[in-house]
Design an enzyme around this catalytic site. Structure first.
Site, short mmCIF file in Angstrom:
data_model
loop_
_atom_site.label_atom_id
_atom_site.label_comp_id
_atom_site.label_asym_id
_atom_site.label_seq_id
_atom_site.Cartn_x
_atom_site.Cartn_y
_atom_site.Cartn_z
N ASP A 8 53.50 13.81 41.06
CA ASP A 8 52.57 12.93 41.50
C ASP A 8 53.08 12.29 42.87
O ASP A 8 54.17 12.59 43.44
CB ASP A 8 52.46 11.95 40.33
CG ASP A 8 51.34 10.83 40.96
OD1 ASP A 8 50.43 11.04 41.24
OD2 ASP A 8 51.83 9.69 40.88
N ASP A 10 51.20 9.10 44.88
CA ASP A 10 51.09 7.60 44.96
C ASP A 10 51.78 6.92 43.83
O ASP A 10 51.63 7.21 42.83
CB ASP A 10 49.61 7.21 44.89
CG ASP A 10 48.72 7.80 46.18
OD1 ASP A 10 49.37 8.38 47.05
OD2 ASP A 10 47.67 7.28 46.30
N ASP A 192 53.79 8.35 37.47
CA ASP A 192 53.65 6.66 37.25
C ASP A 192 52.62 6.24 36.73
O ASP A 192 52.65 5.08 36.20
CB ASP A 192 54.18 6.06 38.67
CG ASP A 192 52.79 6.02 39.48
OD1 ASP A 192 52.46 7.07 39.86
OD2 ASP A 192 52.34 4.73 39.62
#
Length: 260
Positions: A8, A10, A192
């Site tokens: 991922d 961001d 996250d």
């Protein structure tokens, strides 16, 4: 080294607030030297991802864009996005009012809600497969909103900031396509946010990168066995921490070899 990494952006490889990835540069350089594919998997558009691939030296690998709605390979086709925007116009006004998508915002507004500079905010509006937006209603209203969109073949996923509408496809699904293509001996996935959990769970080894600004992830099944780990650091520092721990545990490299 027959390793395949899915990451991922961001809040994971990019700092949640500043979008900086400097702490990960040595690890990225080491992985490039070992010819290890790092596949970016994000809610970002193809135009945005291409820019990050260039900055990170990852342009030779495919990427998973718009939360798994497509792979970044070839010219984009915005037919799917136009269908999403058309479906939104069919909703009852009270429901529609609670969702403010990127298509409803100016470049300046997208820059404000994302923290992106104007040039990158403009790229974020160049969508082909999905529509992220801010939801202002209740959970019950969100259920009604999604139920009204379901007949149009639309579903939604929650990320760190946005509720994102699409016609299907997930990071985990695109990940499976690339695993079949690359045939790695070991896969690692890092993320996250809630929309990363399927990808993390689908990898041989998973990393949940700490993000105190986002929605806490529930404990995943693989954590008890140690197949999935959580980092103590956030953003790119956590990304390096998680990868380093796995590389050491699997005997691929020590901390110093990996990014020293």
């Amino acid at each position: 080294m027959n390793l395949l990494i899915f990451s991922d952006l961001d809040g994971t490889l990019l700092d949640h607030a500043s979008y900086d990835f400097a702490p990960a540069r040595p690890m990225l350089a080491w992985l490039a030297a070992q010819n290890v594919p790092v596949v970016l998997a994000s809610s970002k558009t193809g135009a945005e991802i291409a820019g990050w691939q260039a900055r990170m030296g990852l342009g030779r690998w495919p990427a998973i864009v718009e939360n798994g709605a497509a792979l970044l390979e070839g010219a984009p086709d915005d037919t799917g996005y136009r269908a999403i925007r058309a479906a939104l116009t069919t909703l009852p006004a009270p429901l529609r009012a609670h969702f403010r998508g990127f298509g409803d915002m100016s470049v300046a507004e997208v820059a404000e809600v994302t923290g992106l500079p104007p040039g990158e905010a403009a790229l974020a509006k160049q969508r082909a497969h999905s529509e992220p937006g801010l939801w202002s209603g209740t959970e019950a209203e969100a259920e009604a909103f999604l139920a009204a969109l379901a007949p149009h073949g639309l579903s939604a996923r929650r990320g760190g900031r946005f509720l994102t509408l699409s016609q299907g496809g997930t990071k985990a699904g695109r990940m499976a396509e690339l695993i079949a293509r690359f045939r790695p001996e070991l896969t690692i996935a890092l993320g996250d946010a809630p929309n990363d959990t399927e990808m993390i769970a689908a990898a041989d080894r998973g990393v949940i990168v700490r993000n105190d600004a986002g929605t806490p992830l529930p404990r995943l099944a693989g954590e008890d066995s140690g197949r999935i780990l959580r980092t103590t650091r956030s953003g790119p520092e956590g990304w390096v921490e998680g990868l380093t721990r796995i590389l050491r545990q699997t005997g691929i490299a020590t901390t110093g070899e990996a990014h020293g």
